[in-house]
Scaffold this active site. Structure first.
Site, PDB file in Angstrom:
ATOM      1  CG  PHE A 107      -0.357   0.571   2.459  1.00 57.07           C
ATOM      2  CD1 PHE A 107       0.497  -0.178   3.241  1.00 57.07           C
ATOM      3  CD2 PHE A 107      -0.629   1.877   2.834  1.00 57.07           C
ATOM      4  CE1 PHE A 107       1.068   0.366   4.391  1.00 57.07           C
ATOM      5  CE2 PHE A 107      -0.064   2.426   3.971  1.00 57.07           C
ATOM      6  CZ  PHE A 107       0.784   1.668   4.752  1.00 57.07           C
ATOM      7  CE  LYS A 108       5.585   1.614   4.574  1.00 53.90           C
ATOM      8  NZ  LYS A 108       4.980   0.349   5.057  1.00 53.90           N
ATOM      9  CG  ASP A 109       3.326   0.905  -4.797  1.00 53.91           C
ATOM     10  OD1 ASP A 109       4.516   1.266  -4.716  1.00 53.91           O
ATOM     11  OD2 ASP A 109       2.994  -0.247  -5.158  1.00 53.91           O
TER      12      ASP A 109
END
Ligand code: PLP
Length: 427
Positions: A107-109
Site C-alpha cells: 500500500f505504500k505505493d
C-alpha cells in the site's frame, strides 16, 4: 492552505505546502498538519467513485491541496493512480480491501507515487536528490514512486546481504533516475550515512537533497483517499453504511489518514488499530498510558515500530483527548503464532493466501466482529518464507515481481564512508 507543526500550539509558524513537503519533519521536531480539515461532498465522491479511483482521487486531492491549479492536480493524480484497488468478499460478510496492486505490491505505493509526482512538480525544475536508507520495503516504494520524475534523482542506500533477493530486485532493476548504493554495513550504517549527509552544510549548499520519509505530509494525506473509495464499494456491495475499518498498523500513517478521511466527512463508525506484538497504541487505548519503546521483531516486520511517529497526528485529531480517541478506535494485538495460524485459517477456509500484515487485520476483524472491512497492505508473494512456513506452499509471483527477478541488477557497491558518499552526491 497553510501547514503547522503539531508542536506549534500557538500557530506562530505557518509553512507553505512546498516548504512543509521539502522539510519533511517540522524544524521543531513535530509533524506537519493542515491548518483546517477540508470538507467534501459525499454525493459527489460516490458518483466519481463509480467512474474510477483516479476520478474520485482527483476531486479529493483538489479539495485538500486547494492552492494547486485544478488541471495540474488532475494530471498528477491520474499519473500516480493507474492501478486497481479491489474490495474482496469472503464468506460471512468478511471483506478486505486489497491495496497491493501497485508497482511494488504494497500500500505504500499510494503515498510514494503521489509524493514523487508532487515533489517533482513543486520543485520548479531545480534538480533535487531524494536520499533514503532502507532495510527493504521502503526503498522499493520510494524508488518506484520517484522513478521517471523529471529533475529528481533517487539515491537508495541498502545494507549488503541484509535485504531479500526480491527486495533487491525491486530496487536495482529500474535504472533511469534511480541509483541504488549497496553499502558494506548494516541498516544502522545506512541510516547514519543519510543523517550525516543531511547535517553536512557544505554538501547542502551545493546540492538540494531531501528525504522521502513516511512522515512527510505528501505521503500521509493521499492515503486518506482510498478510505473513500473503499466505503463506496462496500456500501454498494452490502447496502450498509458506517463501516468499522480495521487497519494493520506500525507507524500509524495509514490509520491517521483514515481518521483524517472521517473528519473530511466520510461516514466511518470507527477504527481498529490492529498491531502485532508491538502494541504501544493498543496498550494506550486500554490504559491511557503511552509508553513508546524499542520495537520487537515479528513475522509482520513492516509493522515493527515501537515509537509510532503518527501518534502525534492521531492525538491532534482527537483534540488531545483520551476519551475521544477510545470512542473512535479499538486496539488489537497478536503474537507471531496467531499470525501464522491466521494465514493457515484463511487459506484452508477460503483458499486465499494472505500476507502476514493483512492477516493481523483478519484476526482483529474476527475478534471484534465483521461490520466493515480490513485493509490488506501487501501481496503475499513478498513474504514467501513466511507463507511457506504457515501453509507449505509458495505463492505465485505476480508479473511485475517475476519481471524484476529476471532482470539484471545494477547497483554501486560503496563503503560506509560519509565523505565518499558526499563526493558521490556532489557528482
Ligand atoms: C508500512 C506497512 C504497514 C504499516 O503501516 P503504517 O502506516 O506504518 O501504520 C503495514 N503493512 C505493510 C505491508 C507495510 O508496508
Amino acid at each position: 492552505m497553510k501547514y503547522y507543526s503539531t508542536k506549534d500550539r500557538e500557530r506562530l509558524h505557518p509553512f507553505s505546502l512546498k516548504d512543509a513537503a521539502f522539510a519533511g519533519l517540522a524544524p521543531d521536531g513535530g509533524l506537519f498538519i493542515p491548518e483546517y480539515i477540508p470538507q467534501v461532498d459525499m454525493a459527489k465522491v460516490e458518483a466519481l467513485a463509480e467512474k474510477s479511483y483516479a476520478d474520485m482521487a482527483v476531486y479529493l486531492a483538489q479539495t485538500v491541496f486547494d492552492d494547486i491549479p485544478a488541471e495540474d492536480m488532475d494530471r498528477l493524480v491520474r499519473d500516480a493512480y493507474n492501478f486497481p484497488i479491489v474490495l474482496n468478499s469472503f464468506a460471512e460478510g468478511l471483506y478486505n480491501l486489497e491495496l497491493f496492486h501497485g508497482p511494488t505490491y504494497a500500500f505504500k505505493d499510494f503515498g510514494a507515487r503521489f509524493m514523487g509526482r508532487m515533489l517533482g512538480y513543486l520543485g520548479d525544475g531545480q534538480p533535487i536528490i531524494i536520499l533514503a536508507a532502507t532495510s527493504g520495503d521502503t526503498g522499493s516504494a520510494v524508488a518506484h514512486g520517484f522513478y521517471g520524475v523529471d529533475n529528481v534523482k533517487v539515491v537508495i542506500l541498502y545494507p549488503d546481504g541484509k535485504v531479500s533477493p526480491l527486495q533487491e530486485a525491486q530496487m536495482t532493476t529500474l535504472g533511469g533516475n534511480v541509483s541504488p548504493l549497496k553499502v558494506a554495513g548494516n541498516f544502522d550504517d545506512c541510516q547514519r550515512l543519510v543523517k550525516t549527509m543531511f547535517n553536512d552544510r557544505e554538501l547542502r549548499e551545493q546540492v538540494r537533497i531531501t528525504s522521502a520519509n513516511s512522515i512527510n505530509l505528501l505521503r500521509w494525506l493521499p492515503q486518506s483517499f482510498y478510505y473513500f473509495y473503499a466505503y463506496c464499494q462496500w456500501k454498494k456491495q452490502t447496502g450498509a453504511s458506517e463501516p468499522v475499518v480495521v487497519v494493520p498498523s506500525g507507524n500509524y500513517g495509514n490509520l491517521a489518514a483514515g481518521m483524517f478521511a472521517k473528519r473530511m466527512g466520510l461516514p466511518i463508525k470507527g477504527f481498529v488499530a490492529a498491531s502485532n506484538a508491538n502494541d504501544v497504541v493498543p496498550e494506550y487505548l486500554l490504559t491511557g498510558e503511552y509508553r513508546p519503546r524499542a520495537s520487537v521483531r515479528t513475522v509482520a516486520n513492516a509493522m515493527d515500530v515501537g515509537a509510532p511517529s503518527n501518534f502525534e497526528r492521531m492525538l491532534w485529531m482527537c483534540g488531545d483527548s483520551y476519551s475521544n480517541m477510545t470512542s473512535e478506535i479499538k486496539g488489537f494485538s497478536c503474537s507471531d503464532g496467531q499470525i501464522l495460524d491466521a494465514i493457515r485459517e484463511i487459506y484452508e477456509k477460503y483458499g486465499y493466501v494472505s500476507d502476514p500484515h493483512s492477516a493481523v487485520g483478519y484476526l482483529a476483524t474476527r475478534h471484534y466482529g465483521s461490520n466493515g472491512f480490513w485493509l490488506s497492505t501487501a501481496h503475499a508473494a513478498k513474504f514467501t518464507e513466511i507463507i511457506q512456513r504457515a501453509v507449505g506452499i509458495t505463492p505465485d509471483l505476480p508479473s511485475g515481481l517475476a519481471l524484476a527477478m529476471g532482470k539484471e541488477r545494477c547497483f554501486t557497491k560503496v563503503s560506509a564512508d560519509a565523505s565518499r558518499l558526499a563526493d558521490y552526491l556532489k557528482g
